[in-house]
Design a protein around this motif. Structure first.
Motif, PDB file in Angstrom:
ATOM      1  N   SER A  15      15.998 -15.724  15.658  1.00  0.00           N
ATOM      2  CA  SER A  15      15.676 -14.322  15.436  1.00  0.00           C
ATOM      3  C   SER A  15      15.398 -14.025  13.973  1.00  0.00           C
ATOM      4  O   SER A  15      15.670 -14.838  13.092  1.00  0.00           O
ATOM      5  CB  SER A  15      16.823 -13.436  15.932  1.00  0.00           C
ATOM      6  N   ALA A  16      14.904 -12.819  13.751  1.00  0.00           N
ATOM      7  CA  ALA A  16      14.603 -12.371  12.395  1.00  0.00           C
ATOM      8  C   ALA A  16      15.886 -12.235  11.592  1.00  0.00           C
ATOM      9  O   ALA A  16      16.936 -11.867  12.127  1.00  0.00           O
ATOM     10  CB  ALA A  16      13.871 -11.035  12.437  1.00  0.00           C
ATOM     11  N   ILE A  17      15.799 -12.527  10.326  1.00  0.00           N
ATOM     12  CA  ILE A  17      16.930 -12.331   9.427  1.00  0.00           C
ATOM     13  C   ILE A  17      16.847 -10.905   8.898  1.00  0.00           C
ATOM     14  O   ILE A  17      15.842 -10.521   8.294  1.00  0.00           O
ATOM     15  CB  ILE A  17      16.902 -13.346   8.268  1.00  0.00           C
ATOM     16  N   VAL A  18      17.891 -10.138   9.141  1.00  0.00           N
ATOM     17  CA  VAL A  18      17.936  -8.753   8.685  1.00  0.00           C
ATOM     18  C   VAL A  18      18.560  -8.748   7.296  1.00  0.00           C
ATOM     19  O   VAL A  18      19.736  -9.083   7.132  1.00  0.00           O
ATOM     20  CB  VAL A  18      18.732  -7.869   9.665  1.00  0.00           C
ATOM     21  N   LEU A  19      17.763  -8.399   6.301  1.00  0.00           N
ATOM     22  CA  LEU A  19      18.187  -8.476   4.902  1.00  0.00           C
ATOM     23  C   LEU A  19      19.430  -7.629   4.633  1.00  0.00           C
ATOM     24  O   LEU A  19      20.328  -8.044   3.909  1.00  0.00           O
ATOM     25  CB  LEU A  19      17.035  -8.057   3.994  1.00  0.00           C
TER      26      LEU A  19
ATOM     27  N   ASN B  54      17.012 -10.458  18.052  1.00  0.00           N
ATOM     28  CA  ASN B  54      16.599  -9.427  17.104  1.00  0.00           C
ATOM     29  C   ASN B  54      15.194  -9.761  16.615  1.00  0.00           C
ATOM     30  O   ASN B  54      14.981 -10.823  16.044  1.00  0.00           O
ATOM     31  CB  ASN B  54      17.571  -9.366  15.925  1.00  0.00           C
ATOM     32  N   VAL B  55      14.254  -8.843  16.812  1.00  0.00           N
ATOM     33  CA  VAL B  55      12.883  -9.089  16.360  1.00  0.00           C
ATOM     34  C   VAL B  55      12.601  -8.450  15.005  1.00  0.00           C
ATOM     35  O   VAL B  55      11.513  -8.617  14.466  1.00  0.00           O
ATOM     36  CB  VAL B  55      11.833  -8.609  17.391  1.00  0.00           C
ATOM     37  N   GLY B  56      13.571  -7.742  14.437  1.00  0.00           N
ATOM     38  CA  GLY B  56      13.368  -7.123  13.132  1.00  0.00           C
ATOM     39  C   GLY B  56      12.190  -6.177  13.160  1.00  0.00           C
ATOM     40  O   GLY B  56      12.088  -5.317  14.017  1.00  0.00           O
ATOM     41  N   GLY B  57      11.247  -6.351  12.237  1.00  0.00           N
ATOM     42  CA  GLY B  57      10.068  -5.496  12.152  1.00  0.00           C
ATOM     43  C   GLY B  57       8.829  -6.117  12.764  1.00  0.00           C
ATOM     44  O   GLY B  57       7.715  -5.727  12.428  1.00  0.00           O
TER      45      GLY B  57
END
Length: 155
Positions: free
Chosen positions: A135-139, A49-52
């Motif tokens: 990966s990005a942490i999705v809030l 997951n790359v988030g934004g």
């Protein structure tokens, strides 16, 4: 009448200088002027997951910008995002067992990739791949898990 005409010319000159200054500032802030396409080598990393994360996002080690993201694509075979990074040639002594993590600058800031050097004796080179990624942490996901755990505890 002559003073009025002179005043209009000066107002026009100051307006032109102000607009030129705003254009220059926008150009500098957008990082368009700081392209790292020359004198770089390319490194890939896979993330679930790359988030934004966006192209031209900074790549850092210890808070120092060493490059930028050049492209982000999706691999349908492994179901992961492939991030290609351009790292400046002067930072050519990065161990090959380096890990890459996606971080957020501030609470609502832009995302960037932080590299954490390993201890290998061999170094990353053009075409290398970073195997250890976070990966990005999705809030929204973290908040949802917290709320779900709170509800489960209450029952």
């Amino acid at each position: 009448m002559q003073k009025s005409r002179l005043m209009e010319v000066w107002v026009g000159v100051f307006a032109f200088i102000g607009i030129a200054g705003l254009v220059f500032l926008a150009y500098e802030v957008s990082s368009l002027s700081h392209s790292t396409s020359e004198n770089t080598f390319s490194v890939k990393a896979n993330f679930t997951n790359v988030g934004g994360l966006k192209p031209r996002a900074p790549i850092t080690i210890s808070g120092v910008k060493i490059g930028e993201v050049t492209s982000i694509t999706y691999d349908q075979d492994i179901y992961e995002a492939i991030v290609v990074m351009a790292i400046e040639n002067k930072y050519d002594k990065i161990p090959e067992d380096t890990s890459a993590s996606i971080f957020t600058a501030g609470l609502l800031g832009e995302q960037y990739i932080g590299l954490d050097p390993g201890g290998a004796e061999d170094y990353l080179e053009d075409g290398s791949e970073i195997d250890i990624t976070q990966s990005a942490i999705v809030l929204e996901k973290v908040i949802g898990e917290f709320l779900f755990s709170q509800t489960a505890d209450d029952e």
